[in-house]
Design a protein around this motif. Structure first.
Motif, PDB file in Angstrom:
ATOM      1  N   LEU A  49      -5.565   2.021  -7.085  1.00 20.96           N
ATOM      2  CA  LEU A  49      -4.793   1.887  -5.851  1.00 20.96           C
ATOM      3  C   LEU A  49      -4.416   0.431  -5.623  1.00 20.96           C
ATOM      4  O   LEU A  49      -3.267   0.126  -5.287  1.00 20.96           O
ATOM      5  CB  LEU A  49      -5.587   2.415  -4.656  1.00 20.96           C
ATOM      6  CG  LEU A  49      -4.971   2.172  -3.282  1.00 20.96           C
ATOM      7  CD1 LEU A  49      -3.655   2.919  -3.146  1.00 20.96           C
ATOM      8  CD2 LEU A  49      -5.932   2.555  -2.190  1.00 20.96           C
ATOM      9  N   LEU A  50      -5.347  -0.461  -5.826  1.00 21.60           N
ATOM     10  CA  LEU A  50      -5.068  -1.881  -5.620  1.00 21.60           C
ATOM     11  C   LEU A  50      -4.036  -2.398  -6.619  1.00 21.60           C
ATOM     12  O   LEU A  50      -3.177  -3.211  -6.266  1.00 21.60           O
ATOM     13  CB  LEU A  50      -6.370  -2.680  -5.713  1.00 21.60           C
ATOM     14  CG  LEU A  50      -7.417  -2.360  -4.642  1.00 21.60           C
ATOM     15  CD1 LEU A  50      -8.683  -3.168  -4.883  1.00 21.60           C
ATOM     16  CD2 LEU A  50      -6.865  -2.607  -3.263  1.00 21.60           C
ATOM     17  N   ILE A  51      -4.107  -1.923  -7.853  1.00 25.66           N
ATOM     18  CA  ILE A  51      -3.133  -2.332  -8.872  1.00 25.66           C
ATOM     19  C   ILE A  51      -1.746  -1.814  -8.506  1.00 25.66           C
ATOM     20  O   ILE A  51      -0.750  -2.534  -8.633  1.00 25.66           O
ATOM     21  CB  ILE A  51      -3.571  -1.849 -10.259  1.00 25.66           C
ATOM     22  CG1 ILE A  51      -4.801  -2.626 -10.723  1.00 25.66           C
ATOM     23  CG2 ILE A  51      -2.451  -1.979 -11.275  1.00 25.66           C
ATOM     24  CD1 ILE A  51      -5.430  -2.092 -11.984  1.00 25.66           C
ATOM     25  N   ALA A  52      -1.653  -0.576  -8.033  1.00 28.06           N
ATOM     26  CA  ALA A  52      -0.359  -0.012  -7.635  1.00 28.06           C
ATOM     27  C   ALA A  52       0.225  -0.768  -6.449  1.00 28.06           C
ATOM     28  O   ALA A  52       1.423  -1.068  -6.424  1.00 28.06           O
ATOM     29  CB  ALA A  52      -0.511   1.468  -7.303  1.00 28.06           C
ATOM     30  N   LEU A  53      -0.601  -1.093  -5.470  1.00 27.18           N
ATOM     31  CA  LEU A  53      -0.113  -1.844  -4.317  1.00 27.18           C
ATOM     32  C   LEU A  53       0.274  -3.268  -4.686  1.00 27.18           C
ATOM     33  O   LEU A  53       1.239  -3.818  -4.143  1.00 27.18           O
ATOM     34  CB  LEU A  53      -1.163  -1.845  -3.202  1.00 27.18           C
ATOM     35  CG  LEU A  53      -1.373  -0.505  -2.512  1.00 27.18           C
ATOM     36  CD1 LEU A  53      -2.514  -0.598  -1.504  1.00 27.18           C
ATOM     37  CD2 LEU A  53      -0.103  -0.037  -1.841  1.00 27.18           C
ATOM     38  N   ALA A  54      -0.450  -3.876  -5.621  1.00 32.80           N
ATOM     39  CA  ALA A  54      -0.076  -5.214  -6.090  1.00 32.80           C
ATOM     40  C   ALA A  54       1.268  -5.174  -6.811  1.00 32.80           C
ATOM     41  O   ALA A  54       2.115  -6.052  -6.619  1.00 32.80           O
ATOM     42  CB  ALA A  54      -1.157  -5.771  -7.011  1.00 32.80           C
TER      43      ALA A  54
END
Length: 76
Positions: A49-54
């Motif tokens: 999730l954090l990678i997608a939001l980044a």
């Protein structure tokens, strides 16, 4: 792959030129992750999730940088 998907979502959202579309797509990414976490039998990595939001934020920032560069070239 998740990072590139986030970048493409950010560029596509920026092409709509609507602040509500930018916010809605960001919320949709988080909502779909939450639904997949509830449905999944095993745990889901929050890092995805954090990678997608980044990637999403980088796509938006890259689009703004490209627009500023084009505007600066037109003024010169």
């Amino acid at each position: 792959m998740v990072f590139f998907l986030g970048i493409s979502l950010g560029v596509a959202a920026l092409a709509l030129r609507s602040m509500s579309a930018l916010a809605l797509i960001g919320v949709t990414i988080t909502g779909i992750f939450a639904v997949s976490a509830m449905v999944s039998a095993s745990g889901v990595p929050v890092l995805s999730l954090l990678i997608a939001l980044a990637g999403y934020n980088l796509g938006i920032a890259g689009g703004f940088a490209a627009m500023l560069a084009v505007m600066r070239l037109k003024l010169v």
